[in-house]
Design a protein around this motif. Sequence first.
Motif, PDB file in Angstrom:
ATOM      1  N   GLU A  78      -7.450   7.561 -40.447  1.00  0.00           N
ATOM      2  CA  GLU A  78      -7.821   8.110 -39.143  1.00  0.00           C
ATOM      3  C   GLU A  78      -7.791   7.074 -38.044  1.00  0.00           C
ATOM      4  O   GLU A  78      -7.311   7.324 -36.930  1.00  0.00           O
ATOM      5  CB  GLU A  78      -9.194   8.772 -39.214  1.00  0.00           C
ATOM      6  N   ARG A  79      -8.293   5.875 -38.321  1.00  0.00           N
ATOM      7  CA  ARG A  79      -8.384   4.845 -37.290  1.00  0.00           C
ATOM      8  C   ARG A  79      -7.020   4.531 -36.691  1.00  0.00           C
ATOM      9  O   ARG A  79      -6.890   4.367 -35.469  1.00  0.00           O
ATOM     10  CB  ARG A  79      -8.989   3.573 -37.877  1.00  0.00           C
ATOM     11  N   MET A  80      -5.989   4.434 -37.521  1.00  0.00           N
ATOM     12  CA  MET A  80      -4.682   4.050 -36.995  1.00  0.00           C
ATOM     13  C   MET A  80      -3.993   5.206 -36.282  1.00  0.00           C
ATOM     14  O   MET A  80      -3.284   5.004 -35.302  1.00  0.00           O
ATOM     15  CB  MET A  80      -3.800   3.524 -38.126  1.00  0.00           C
ATOM     16  N   ARG A  81      -4.222   6.420 -36.756  1.00  0.00           N
ATOM     17  CA  ARG A  81      -3.657   7.547 -36.015  1.00  0.00           C
ATOM     18  C   ARG A  81      -4.314   7.654 -34.643  1.00  0.00           C
ATOM     19  O   ARG A  81      -3.651   7.937 -33.642  1.00  0.00           O
ATOM     20  CB  ARG A  81      -3.826   8.838 -36.816  1.00  0.00           C
ATOM     21  N   VAL A  82      -5.628   7.404 -34.585  1.00  0.00           N
ATOM     22  CA  VAL A  82      -6.315   7.406 -33.299  1.00  0.00           C
ATOM     23  C   VAL A  82      -5.798   6.268 -32.414  1.00  0.00           C
ATOM     24  O   VAL A  82      -5.587   6.438 -31.209  1.00  0.00           O
ATOM     25  CB  VAL A  82      -7.837   7.299 -33.489  1.00  0.00           C
ATOM     26  N   ALA A  83      -5.572   5.090 -32.999  1.00  0.00           N
ATOM     27  CA  ALA A  83      -5.041   3.966 -32.222  1.00  0.00           C
ATOM     28  C   ALA A  83      -3.684   4.320 -31.630  1.00  0.00           C
ATOM     29  O   ALA A  83      -3.400   4.023 -30.462  1.00  0.00           O
ATOM     30  CB  ALA A  83      -4.931   2.729 -33.098  1.00  0.00           C
ATOM     31  N   GLY A  84      -2.827   4.951 -32.422  1.00  0.00           N
ATOM     32  CA  GLY A  84      -1.522   5.360 -31.920  1.00  0.00           C
ATOM     33  C   GLY A  84      -1.626   6.437 -30.867  1.00  0.00           C
ATOM     34  O   GLY A  84      -0.926   6.402 -29.840  1.00  0.00           O
ATOM     35  N   ALA A  85      -2.517   7.419 -31.111  1.00  0.00           N
ATOM     36  CA  ALA A  85      -2.682   8.509 -30.154  1.00  0.00           C
ATOM     37  C   ALA A  85      -3.285   8.003 -28.846  1.00  0.00           C
ATOM     38  O   ALA A  85      -2.900   8.446 -27.752  1.00  0.00           O
ATOM     39  CB  ALA A  85      -3.556   9.604 -30.755  1.00  0.00           C
ATOM     40  N   ALA A  86      -4.235   7.069 -28.926  1.00  0.00           N
ATOM     41  CA  ALA A  86      -4.838   6.511 -27.716  1.00  0.00           C
ATOM     42  C   ALA A  86      -3.787   5.795 -26.881  1.00  0.00           C
ATOM     43  O   ALA A  86      -3.717   5.969 -25.653  1.00  0.00           O
ATOM     44  CB  ALA A  86      -5.963   5.555 -28.085  1.00  0.00           C
ATOM     45  N   ALA A  87      -2.958   5.007 -27.532  1.00  0.00           N
ATOM     46  CA  ALA A  87      -1.893   4.297 -26.810  1.00  0.00           C
ATOM     47  C   ALA A  87      -0.917   5.285 -26.181  1.00  0.00           C
ATOM     48  O   ALA A  87      -0.473   5.103 -25.035  1.00  0.00           O
ATOM     49  CB  ALA A  87      -1.167   3.354 -27.763  1.00  0.00           C
ATOM     50  N   ARG A  88      -0.597   6.333 -26.903  1.00  0.00           N
ATOM     51  CA  ARG A  88       0.323   7.355 -26.369  1.00  0.00           C
ATOM     52  C   ARG A  88      -0.243   7.997 -25.111  1.00  0.00           C
ATOM     53  O   ARG A  88       0.456   8.157 -24.095  1.00  0.00           O
ATOM     54  CB  ARG A  88       0.556   8.419 -27.439  1.00  0.00           C
TER      55      ARG A  88
END
Length: 745
Positions: free
Chosen positions: A152-162
């Motif tokens: 979850e943490r990395m998907r959130v990191a990617g989504a936040a950057a997007r």
Amino acid sequence: MASIGKIARRTFLFGAVAVVGGAAFGAWYVTKPAPNPLKPQEGEAALTPFVFITADGIHLIAPRAEMGQGTQTTWAALIAEELDVTLDQVTVLHGPPAQAYYNHAMMGEAVPSNGYDKSAFQRSLGEMMGNLGKVFSLQVTGGSTAMKDGFERMRVAGAAAREMLKAAAADHLGVARADLTTEAGEVIAPDGTRLSYAQLAVAAAEKDPGRIELRPREDWKLLGTDLPRIDIPSKTTGTAQFGIDTRLPGMRYAAVRMAPNRGTMTRYDDFDARKMPGVEKIVDLGNGLAVVATNTWLAQQAVDSIPVEWGPPVYLADDAAIAAELEAAFDTEPNSELRADGDADTLPEGATEVTAEYRVPFLAHATLEPMNATAWFEGGKLRIWCGNQGPTFLRTACAAEAGLSEQDVEVNVTWMGGGFGRRGEFDYAVLATRVAKAVPGTPVNVTWSREEDMTHDFYRPAALARFRGAVQDGRAVLVDGQISSPLVSGPALERWAGFAPAGPDAQIVEGAFNQPYGIPNYRVRGYGSTNMPPMGFWRSVGASFNGFFFDSFMDEMAHAAGEDPLAFRMALARDEWEPAYNVLEAVRDMSGWTGETPEGTGRGVALVYSFGTPTAMVIEVQDQDGLIRLTGAWIAADPGIALDPRNIEAQLTGGMVYGLSAAIGEEINFVDGAAQQLNFPDYEPLRMSQMPPVSVRILETQEHLNGIGEPGTPPAAPALANALFDLTGKRVRELPLKKSFDFYV
């Protein structure tokens, strides 16, 4: 791009980030995030601690050690999935030691439970405890937690950057963020205008990502597919840079020789060695020596030539003393009793009693790349290059050795030729620092010989188990296990963090107390021993030996009950935990198990639950001209979510090979406090000619994602031992099996 070696702290605030969609108890709502260690230069942007964008491209930070298990590829894919880029569009880097890269999942595993039966409350508690990983800067690769931690943490990191990039594009184009889409590293406007992430990155770094919605699984483009491993091209061409390959201007090379019995060095005579061509310095390390020379070979020859006298051993000196200590532990108070269901003291009326005793030896990690580290000490600065599974702990230890603050120590984590838990230690980096202090201003590549590596490992413990059980009406009705082992977790944590929490050492009984079988009277007690050679975390840790103990005993009870061994296990698993039943059913179908084998052929089954994943295995053996040959292997595992099926298959197969190697031919013996197996000729892993054909099936019936790097190891030894019993009628309760059978080579 800013060099990773020059990265310093910079705080990134997520603001009022909310996560919806795909989030259960792991919603990453962070109000006080750890400092972002990435410091971009002009024209660069660190959108999160994991997404760094420059004019040269998109760089994803994967701060988990890559030691051949593919973790950096899948970790990067978690970010890329939501960032809307493909893996060929990004460069993947290992992050520096930093609090931001803590392992949340590892601390969360400390919640007491059998694992497979965790309640919603226990999972919530685990999520809260996971935050302690941030407090301790627990940047560790281990425990098969990398994907659980990053899911979850990395998907959130990617989504936040997007979303930050879209916000910057919205301002630039004068349109609503909601009207923008992303694809392949670009933000796309309704009129077709495309802006690259590189164009938007600097402005995006100042934006708040706002509300984030993770994509549902049916919309995944990368995850759930067979991903191209990012490390394979360079490893195939020989251009991959491992720690041992580090080369720096003006470098010198060193070899070490430490007390083989872990004792003291009382005297040495380096007169002749100092005169050898190419030798530049001999360093007294306190309990050993290092020679600095113009190449590694010269350094090794010189250090081996020095006459040295060693003091007495620090730990128990030989196998007999160690065995006696393991036996004596049963007369002490148990270190743990993590399961005590029903009444394990009373034999049920009419039941048949079954008893057995099992033993396993010490094991070395035996990584293909021996321990090594390069250190460059320049007065007020220390730089380290090496493969390591815990860079924050390594930095702390090397800073103390150098007499520097942690801010003055730079750690560069390289790829590594195997870790298996050994590179969670940092002794080799501390020794390299000690050598570098003796030659300030000169980078020194310090490489251990294979013999030094085997002699100074932190071993998988030897262990002894006594099991008593009972069967009735074709089922197991009682299991009472007692397991004696050296302490593992406490001493390791003491080395790493300087303290060891009180309480039981779960690794002594892991893989025995928490097996998913509906046995009404089920108790397992662990007994800890001290004064043993140093113990460490070895692939699958306690489950590596308890899998052999517990599942071998399950097989013995099945035969005592007159039941087919696989059907016996399935009946006990079905009502207790369905995923365990499912993997047994899968290997039954895959292997065509009938319970009958032809003359000259034997089959054995094993089921071990470890690291959240039930793994079942069937091994087939044949007697070929008096030699045992492995002729088939079938593996089924249920990690919950298969993020990269092909890599999971590779991990399960590799884990099985690691387990079979230990089962057949590996052991460490001690004489006068020193390990006797020094290299692969006498510590022999499975050969290619011994490898059976393998079929793997991945199930996804669990609700939550679980570990996969280690679960393939524990069932290998019992499945093989059970197959040998089926073939020969000989029940062997001690490893390695080569002591009792002749194997084809």
